[in-house]
Design a protein around this motif. Structure first.
Motif, PDB file in Angstrom:
ATOM      1  N   ARG A   1      -2.476  14.659   3.810  1.00 55.52           N
ATOM      2  CA  ARG A   1      -2.613  13.240   4.140  1.00 55.52           C
ATOM      3  C   ARG A   1      -2.278  13.005   5.614  1.00 55.52           C
ATOM      4  NH1 ARG A   1      -2.144  10.688  -0.943  1.00 55.52           N
ATOM      5  NH2 ARG A   1      -3.033  12.177  -2.421  1.00 55.52           N
TER       6      ARG A   1
ATOM      7  N   THR B   1      -6.886   9.549   5.939  1.00 58.85           N
ATOM      8  CA  THR B   1      -7.371  10.917   5.744  1.00 58.85           C
ATOM      9  C   THR B   1      -8.882  10.973   5.617  1.00 58.85           C
ATOM     10  OG1 THR B   1      -5.303  11.332   4.549  1.00 58.85           O
ATOM     11  CG2 THR B   1      -7.014  13.022   4.441  1.00 58.85           C
TER      12      THR B   1
ATOM     13  N   ASP C   1      -3.223   5.288   5.149  1.00 61.79           N
ATOM     14  CA  ASP C   1      -3.733   6.620   4.844  1.00 61.79           C
ATOM     15  C   ASP C   1      -5.173   6.687   5.350  1.00 61.79           C
ATOM     16  OD1 ASP C   1      -4.733   8.964   3.802  1.00 61.79           O
ATOM     17  OD2 ASP C   1      -3.882   8.682   1.803  1.00 61.79           O
TER      18      ASP C   1
ATOM     19  N   VAL D   1       0.602   3.890   0.751  1.00 66.25           N
ATOM     20  CA  VAL D   1       0.761   5.331   0.578  1.00 66.25           C
ATOM     21  C   VAL D   1       2.166   5.688   0.100  1.00 66.25           C
ATOM     22  CG1 VAL D   1       1.479   5.735   2.972  1.00 66.25           C
ATOM     23  CG2 VAL D   1       0.339   7.562   1.694  1.00 66.25           C
TER      24      VAL D   1
END
Length: 578
Positions: free
Chosen positions: A476, A50, A48, A443
């Protein structure tokens, strides 16, 4: 010599069988790959990323005590290269401010930046920059979904954004800005539009627009639903409201479109449309359309090639599950998962129903959720965005699903279910799916309220990445860490066909003999649009022996000895005699 006898006998048996059966018939029915003793490479890890990308986007539903159904249904995401720099950018669709309750005739308010749609430019270094205001893409309505396609063949991908009340067509000006051309184009829709797709249904070289609509609903029709004994309000089941028809807009080649829904036959088949995808299920050369319907029979519209479609969901075998029941269809993808050359269909739905996989048996679909292992994995889960994609580059399309229940109080009414759920990754083991979530990254253990999802290679490393939205939570971005397997990305450029090459069918055979098929399309999933470049994983193969493209114009193009690990742009050749 005695210790070698079992091997010799087995070898003799294999030789005898090879004389009896034609070449290839010893392989699995769902496999085009030759037998191999090579140990499979590990499945990639997804990170992840993000926070490090600089993207901070939340899908805002503007939740109210009224439980307006629109609050729980958004929103979509698109992966596309808006500025032509070869890097995939991101566009997110957002909701709008609702009053509690909405006054009669009042419209959702999108003026607050909190509710804007957002465009993020890919900087090429793992980060993105918000360019929404410069691009002019803040939006005007309570947004739902997005479709991407170059409708005027100028080389710049345009956006079609759906929502409640009205849809918006944005023309890409080629300078980093977009213009709202909805009124001129005549494609505002009406009612509650959900997913959309650009496709060239009449193969005239220009992209048309297909729009699914969910219900005949507005704020004044909202009723009280839920457990009256506990005074617990809930989002209404769709059967409380009337179904509505999808819309087909034909491209007039001059920047305008004509609504041909009635002439094409769609007005006779209302539904509760959420997801949409297209492919040529009967291989007659004309793109067919599948619509995921919520609590009504799933629809498959067969393209008759004369501007008309016939609804063939029941006849074709995808209308119901294996028990003849309807289910809550939401997301959909329409691609060949078992490498037999016939595109298959996956439709996600709610918990206790099982995600529905329909295997295409030469134009007739068979319900394959149990045989493929999907039923066991998905029975207690609710899926939205869904995509077939080869995440481990082994030559077999895997399956990603973003999950969550539709009811935010489901745990009170059904304690065995969950509102927040983690995404799921299913590895395609030559036609059978295995849950690879636990080994694919942290995730996949994080529960979210997932909705839209799109697949694409954000960093051009040959491994497919994932972007998904979360209702009232941050979107995400999942980076695919790869595993060393080979790949190719094919970017089609049409000439007689539409500029994007959307609808082109691609067939490859790599050096091991593995055959794969796919279609050029950005449509599918739920409310979302994927990277239109066609990706093939190739395992350890270092050469593609043959690559064949059947363009929508009818031109067939063949290449041989194609190198792997590259992004290959292929331009459609002129027809003979031109």
């Amino acid at each position: 010599m005695r210790s070698y006898r079992p091997q010799i006998n087995a070898w003799l048996l294999l030789m005898l069988l090879s004389c009896i059966f034609p070449a290839g018939q010893l392989l699995s029915q769902n496999s085009s790959a030759p037998p191999s003793s090579a140990k499979p490479t590990p499945f990639p890890q997804f990170a992840d990323v993000t926070r490090r990308t600089g993207i901070h986007f939340r899908t805002e539903s503007s939740a109210t005590s009224q439980k307006y159904l629109v609050e729980t249904m958004g929103g979509g995401v698109a992966i596309f290269d808006y500025d032509g720099d070869g890097l995939m950018d991101l566009f997110f669709v957002n909701g709008a401010k609702l009053s509690d309750p909405m006054a009669r005739g009042a419209q959702p308010d999108k003026s607050d930046p909190r509710y804007w749609n957002r465009l993020y430019h890919n900087n090429g270094n793992g980060t993105f920059t918000d360019v929404t205001e410069k691009a002019g893409l803040q939006g005007c309505c309570y947004g739902m979904g997005v479709a991407v396609g170059d409708y005027d063949n100028d080389g710049h991908p345009d956006l079609y954004v759906t929502g409640w009340g009205s849809n918006t067509l944005y023309h890409n000006n080629g300078d980093g800005t977009f213009s709202d051309v909805t009124r001129k184009a005549g494609v505002s829709g009406g009612g509650w539009s959900t997913s959309a797709a650009f496709l060239d249904f009449d193969r005239d070289g220009y992209l048309d627009i297909f729009v699914t609509r969910y219900l005949a609903w507005d704020f004044s029709l909202n009723v009280w639903c839920g457990d009256g004994s506990k005074d617990m309000r809930a989002f209404c089941h769709p059967n409380v409201f009337q179904p509505i028809t999808s819309i087909l807009y034909r491209n007039n080649h001059d920047g305008t479109f004509t609504d041909v829904s009635e002439a094409a036959g769609f007005n006779r088949h209302p539904g509760n449309g959420l997801g949409v995808a297209f492919n040529d299920y009967d291989r007659d050369g004309w793109p067919d359309i599948v619509v995921a319907n919520d609590a009504l029979p799933q629809q498959m519209f067969r393209n008759l090639g004369n501007g008309k479609f016939e609804e063939a969901g029941v006849e074709g075998g995808i209308a119901y599950d294996d028990n003849g029941r309807t289910f809550s269809g939401m997301g959909v993808d329409f691609r060949d998962y078992n490498n037999d050359g016939w595109p298959d269909v996956i439709i996600t739905d709610l918990a206790n129903q099982s995600f529905s996989l329909f295997r295409n048996e030469k134009g007739q679909f068979q319900y394959a959720s149990q045989a493929s292992g999907i039923d066991r994995i998905s029975r207690r889960h609710s899926g939205w965005g869904v995509s077939f994609a080869d995440f481990d580059n082994d030559g077999w399309k895997d399956l990603f699903v973003i999950q969550s229940h539709v009811m935010d109080n489901i745990e009170t009414t059904q304690p065995g279910l969950r509102y927040l759920e983690p995404p799921v990754m299913l590895r395609n083991a030559k036609g059978r799916f295995e849950d690879e979530s636990a080994a694919s990254g942290e995730v996949f253990a994080v529960p979210v309220v997932g909705r839209g999802a799109a697949i694409g290679d954000l960093d051009n490393d040959g491994f497919e990445d994932i972007v998904f939205t979360c209702l009232n939570g941050e979107a995400r971005i999942l980076h695919n860490g790869g595993n060393g397997n080979h790949w190719i990305l094919i970017n089609t450029i049409g000439t007689a066909s539409n500029r994007d090459g959307i609808g082109a069918q691609i067939h490859i055979v790599s050096e091991s003999g593995l055959e794969q098929w796919d279609i050029v399309s950005s449509a599918g999933s739920y409310l979302s649009s994927r990277d239109k470049r066609v990706h093939f994983g190739l395992g350890s193969d270092r050469i593609i022996n043959s690559l064949e493209i059947t363009w929508p114009s009818g031109v067939v193009q063949r290449l041989s000895g194609v190198a792997v690990d590259q992004i290959l742009s292929i331009t459609e050749p002129a027809k003979k005699g031109q």
